[in-house]
Design an enzyme around this catalytic site. Structure first.
Site, mmCIF file in Angstrom:
data_model
loop_
_atom_site.group_PDB
_atom_site.id
_atom_site.type_symbol
_atom_site.label_atom_id
_atom_site.label_comp_id
_atom_site.label_asym_id
_atom_site.label_seq_id
_atom_site.Cartn_x
_atom_site.Cartn_y
_atom_site.Cartn_z
ATOM 1 N N ASP A 1 0.368 -6.723 4.964
ATOM 2 C CA ASP A 1 -0.342 -7.980 5.253
ATOM 3 C C ASP A 1 0.563 -9.151 5.607
ATOM 4 O OD1 ASP A 1 -2.724 -6.699 4.998
ATOM 5 O OD2 ASP A 1 -3.208 -7.483 3.008
ATOM 6 N N THR B 1 0.826 -1.212 0.000
ATOM 7 C CA THR B 1 0.000 0.000 0.000
ATOM 8 C C THR B 1 0.856 1.256 0.000
ATOM 9 O OG1 THR B 1 -1.754 -1.145 1.159
ATOM 10 C CG2 THR B 1 -1.753 1.229 1.366
#
Ligand code: SIN
Length: 336
Positions: free
Chosen positions: A104, A16
């Protein structure tokens, strides 16, 4: 103090922090891994007048190792990433490596690198929870803190720098799907905070980090030069103990040729009777079994009731990495 001819090398893997959404107000629906590591580094390190003093005199090199959403991280990229860390940290003029990574699976990559890259220089991972074009993107500040921390850290160790905190790779895990401060190290806590561009260590935290202690028996390091090619890495799966555990999947995995099983046990690594029976049978077939806990804090503490090796403070995802490395190194010593 000026760092003469010293470099920090920034390796990009995606995530991200390199993501983009359709508008600066959209922080959740976006495409990860869009901006290059060169652009992300330049956006911070290019503004030399705004950099912390500790970074004076440092040069910044960048290399794009991958450009992925970290849910798709795999052994081939890990292999390459570890080799690139080793390559750069072997250079006398490289002080440290910073890696941008999706949040993640960051904790798995950080832990993996801590087991295989054996240089007395720091590796700092950083990330973001909001895409790069979001109006209040957290990536630039995290990148700034990561470069700053990397320049001040000394010796071996793999760290996460995000949301003003420094966490150790052994303990850190993502604990929240959307919160800006998404990482936690449970009862070990962050080892340090970044304030006024300085690292503020919690008392005794640095000394108690695993690389400063005698290594525990569970996880012998794996020499990076001895790592087999990724296609030869063992297959290890995680299974979970829960109400009405049937253990049918254990047999399916055995039939499919699994090499090792990590159990995300309940509580202090407890497992149902049927699962324990299935795993004891697996063990007699040469399958390695390791017990971790579904609880997201605290170590599993060995008791006489544990029939298998325990993962201590490693969460199931990291215990899986440890078991992959353990099986690999056992196979290698058998072949030598
Ligand atoms: C990823 O892990 O690559 C996407 C999620 C994130 O970086 O926060």
């Amino acid at each position: 103090m000026q760092a003469k001819n010293q470099k920090i090398v920034v390796l990009g893997t995606g995530g991200t922090i390199a993501g983009e959404s359709n508008s600066e107000n959209e922080g959740l629906a976006y495409q990860a891994a869009q901006r290059s590591i060169h652009d992300l580094t330049q956006a911070v390190a290019g503004k030399s007048q705004a950099l912390p003093e500790a970074l004076n005199g440092f040069q910044f090199d960048t290399e794009q190792v991958s450009q992925i959403d970290s849910k798709d991280m795999d052994f081939s990229i890990w292999y390459q990433l570890a080799q690139r860390c080793d390559h750069w940290l072997s250079q006398p003029d490289v002080h440290s490596v910073v890696i941008t990574h999706g949040t993640d699976t960051l904790e798995e990559t950080a832990y993996f690198l801590s087991r295989v890259v054996q240089h007395k220089k720091p590796i700092v991972l950083t990330c973001a929870m909001r895409p790069a074009n979001f109006k209040d993107a957290d990536g630039p500040q995290n990148m700034r803190d990561a470069l700053n921390a990397a320049s001040q850290l000394k010796g071996q160790g793999v760290w996460l720098v995000a949301a003003g905190e420094i966490h150790h790779s052994q303990y850190v895990q993502k604990v929240h799907p959307t919160r800006l401060n998404a990482f936690d190290s449970g009862e070990w806590g962050p080892v340090a905070h970044m304030h006024d561009d300085q690292i503020h260590w919690r008392r005794g935290a640095f000394e108690s980090c695993p690389q400063n202690q005698l290594k525990s028996g569970m996880n012998p390091g794996m020499d990076i030069h001895a790592l087999p090619l990724p296609k030869e890495w063992p297959w290890v799966e995680i299974i979970t103990n829960h109400v009405h555990s049937t253990a049918k999947h254990v047999q399916v995995l055995l039939d499919a040729g699994v090499d090792g099983l990590v159990v995300a046990g309940t509580g202090n690594g407890s497992i149902s009777r049927v699962t324990k029976e299935a795993l004891l049978k697996a063990q007699t077939m040469g399958i390695e079994v390791c017990l971790a806990s579904r609880c997201n804090q605290g170590p599993v503490v060995q008791t006489p009731n544990h029939a298998f090796e325990i993962a201590k403070e490693l969460n199931p995802a990291k215990a899986r990495v440890a078991l992959v490395l353990n099986i690999m190194s056992k196979k290698q010593s058998q072949n030598n």
